[in-house]
Write an enzyme that holds these catalytic residues in place. Structure first.
Site, short mmCIF file in Angstrom:
data_model
loop_
_atom_site.label_atom_id
_atom_site.label_comp_id
_atom_site.label_asym_id
_atom_site.label_seq_id
_atom_site.Cartn_x
_atom_site.Cartn_y
_atom_site.Cartn_z
N HIS A 190 0.88 -1.18 0.00
CA HIS A 190 0.00 0.00 0.00
C HIS A 190 0.91 1.23 0.00
O HIS A 190 1.88 1.28 0.75
CB HIS A 190 -0.87 -0.02 1.27
CG HIS A 190 -2.02 0.94 1.21
ND1 HIS A 190 -1.85 2.30 1.17
CD2 HIS A 190 -3.36 0.73 1.19
CE1 HIS A 190 -3.04 2.88 1.13
NE2 HIS A 190 -3.97 1.94 1.12
N ARG A 223 -6.29 9.72 -1.09
CA ARG A 223 -5.85 10.03 -2.45
C ARG A 223 -7.07 10.22 -3.34
O ARG A 223 -7.09 11.04 -4.23
CB ARG A 223 -4.96 8.91 -3.00
CG ARG A 223 -3.57 8.93 -2.39
CD ARG A 223 -2.67 7.89 -3.06
NE ARG A 223 -3.06 6.53 -2.74
CZ ARG A 223 -3.39 5.60 -3.63
NH1 ARG A 223 -3.34 5.86 -4.91
NH2 ARG A 223 -3.73 4.39 -3.25
#
Ligand SMILES: Cc1cc2nc3c(=O)[nH]c(=O)nc-3n(C[C@H](O)[C@H](O)[C@H](O)COP(=O)(O)OP(=O)(O)OC[C@H]3O[C@@H](n4cnc5c(N)ncnc54)[C@H](O)[C@@H]3O)c2cc1C
Length: 573
Positions: free
Chosen positions: A238, A259
């Site tokens: 990740h 994000r």
């Protein structure tokens, strides 16, 4: 030391989302069965389903479609997904959301019109991630736990499985040896069907995000019993793990939604470096692309002092961030950051195993009597999992495993197990206790984590992988000399030694598969073979145990619904 014996119809190993959904479906379909859950930690409080922050992908909006979710999943997985499994995921995910709300009482965030709110996640062509704030897993697991406790299910907490039991012909699995970690006693659990739902967990890396008790036990046990494992080279990193040196928070995931809503990534030169790696999708590119970009920026000297880069949300509305991501704001504050107003130092963190035990469309492994679901299984996510597809897989396939076992277990008579196998597992697991002065388990764990990070990590190459394979063999030999101190009861050093055993098995499988795949695809990036090679490598690396290590086979992916040429033609249209 001999173990007590427990006879049950179905043994579920694990206490996360897949395990609980399996138990609920099983008891619903076949209430007369004797069902046992053995979990290494506490029911619903251990494992990663509880840690799910971002949410769960499902097609709920009429403007979205199964075909779009499927195409996103396959594109994200770089065409390595077993397509029939991915189709099961996308077509069953919506019904599971409805089941969670209407049967078990989960409640997900709403849009102003009262419909379930769905947020954007990386690699998605439609906003389809269902969530409860940024603490979705707690909502799901609390409700599933309440439901399971209302059923006739035997729950053995702090019981870890240490090895599978087979019949005399070694063809059929008939339960597992469990270690009651509080009392330090073994329990031989005989079962007509056994479900592995231990949640994978790549905790063999120096920076990792899964719950700390997870150590690839299910995969290691299945492999040792002769089951096929697949795609082990596909380890997801990740991109946004929190950097907090010397803290347990190090590696903790900052969820993808940050994000998704517009969070930006910067290097030490103040550049928004995703422009170099994926100018079209920028920070919303898939995890493999963003992780590699973060890693390379740091490796090429443009990183933060602690080897990361920075995530910045300060250009967004601070109140909205605080409201939408309360869990993230609170956790980063504990590490001294102000998420809504300032930059946060982040690094890729080992997060998820796409590979695992090979299953068919009914969660059956290649061993009779053994099923797998959730992160222990392979094939659904291909070479890279999309955010939001992990918890969906665990719940959908856990439920499916419950349904299938309910249907199949009736036809399975109880068969005699090989008595010596339980004795072997017990002797092997107890060995470190008998060696007071052996090698140090924690020291070897540290060495393993450093080795995997440096040589089998985000960016790989043949020379480093070969070195890693040799060092893993040496570490495995050393691990056979571990000695632990103290008594049998609640001995955490003993637990560390047992964890190391599983992690070494899985690490060796990861390194061997990574060395054999001479291309780059999804999460597997080879600096010496940087291109994806569909001619040679639209294929799985499948392994099973042989006399002197893993036997490898390369098997084509079943492209039952979509192939890369169709995807290209669609993109051109
Ligand atoms: C921080 C974090 C955030 C995440 N966020 C998301 C997200 O937003 N969306 C998403 O889709 N996915 C997310 N994921 C991934 C997702 O959590 C997993 O894919 C999924 O929950 C795995 O479910 P599972 O049931 O297979 O395993 P888990 O829920 O991890 O459960 C495994 C269980 O097995 C037990 N166990 C382990 N070994 C043994 C043993 N030897 N014997 C007995 N029991 C054992 C464990 O104690 C645990 O109870 C996240 C993961 C992490 C780490």
């Amino acid at each position: 030391m001999a173990g007590d014996v427990l006879a049950t119809d179905v043994l579920i190993v694990g206490g996360g989302g897949a395990a609980l959904c399996a138990a609920l479906h099983l008891t619903e379909r076949a209430p007369a069965l004797d069902v046992t859950i053995a979990v290494k930690g506490l029911l619903a409080k251990s494992g990663c389903t509880r840690m799910v922050q971002g949410g769960y992908n499902a097609v709920l909006n009429p403007a979205d479609s199964f075909e779009r979710h499927f195409a996103d999943t396959i594109a994200g997985g770089a065409f390595l997904n077993e397509q029939d499994l991915a189709w099961i995921l996308v077509t069953r995910a919506p019904a599971m959301i409805r089941e969670l709300e209407s049967r078990y009482g989960c409640f997900f965030d709403r849009a102003p019109d009262g419909s379930i709110h769905q947020k954007p996640f990386g690699g998605q062509s439609f906003d389809r991630t269902v969530h409860r704030g940024d603490l979705t897993g707690i909502e799901i697991m609390e409700r599933l736990r309440d439901a399971v406790l209302g059923r006739r299910v035997r729950v053995l907490e702090d019981h870890r499985a240490v090895g599978l039991l087979r019949d005399h012909g070694e063809a059929r699995v008939c339960g597992s040896v469990l270690l009651d970690m509080r009392r330090g006693r073994f329990l031989v659990a005989e079962a007509r069907a056994t479900l592995l739902a231990t949640g994978g967990g790549p905790t063999m890396y120096a920076v990792s995000s899964p719950s700390r008790e997870k150590s690839t036990d299910g995969i290691a046990m299945a492999y040792a019993a002769g089951a096929e494992v697949m795609d082990m080279e596909m380890v997801q990193f990740h991109p946004t793990g929190l950097v907090v040196e010397g803290s347990e928070l190090h590696g903790m995931v900052l969820e993808e939604g940050l994000r998704g809503v517009g969070g930006r990534l910067y290097n030490a030169l103040g550049e928004r470096f995703m422009e170099r790696y994926d100018p079209a999708r920028m920070e919303r590119a898939t995890r493999d692309v963003v992780s590699r970009a973060c890693y390379l920026e740091a490796r090429e000297g443009r990183g933060s002092p602690l080897g990361g880069v920075w995530l910045d949300l300060s250009h967004l509305d601070q109140d909205e961030i605080a409201q939408a991501f309360p869990g993230m704001v609170e956790r980063t504050r504990a590490a001294g950051y102000d998420l809504a107003r300032g930059r946060v130092e982040i690094s890729p963190t080992a997060h998820y195993l796409m590979g695992g035990v090979r299953i068919d469309a009914r969660c059956r492994t290649t061993l009779d009597g053994l099923y797998a679901a959730g992160e222990d299984a392979s094939g659904v996510q291909g070479a890279n999992r999309l955010g939001g597809n992990g918890v969906a897989e665990s719940l959908v396939f856990g439920a499916l495993a419950g349904d299938v076992i309910a249907e199949e277990v009736g036809a399975r008579p109880r068969i005699p197990r090989d008595e010596r196998e339980a004795e072997r597992h017990i002797a092997q697991a107890s060995a470190p206790l008998r060696r007071e002065r052996g090698a140090d388990a924690y020291d070897l764990l540290d060495r393993l984590r450093r080795l995997m990070w440096d040589k089998v990590g985000v960016v790989r190459d043949g020379r480093l992988l070969d070195e890693a394979i040799a060092e893993l063999a040496e570490l495995t030999t050393r691990a056979g000399t571990i000695g632990v101190h103290g008594s049998r009861e609640a001995n955490v050093e003993w637990a560390a030694a047992l964890n190391l055993h599983s992690l070494l098995v899985a690490s060796t499988l990861i390194a061997r598969a990574a060395a054999s795949r001479t291309e780059s695809r999804g999460a597997h990036y080879r600096a010496d073979f940087p291109a994806q090679d569909d001619r040679e490598w639209l294929a799985h690396v499948v392994m099973r145990s042989g006399g002197d290590g893993p036997r490898l086979a390369v098997r084509p992916v079943c492209l039952t619904r979509m192939n890369p040429a169709d995807a290209l033609a669609e993109a051109d249209r």
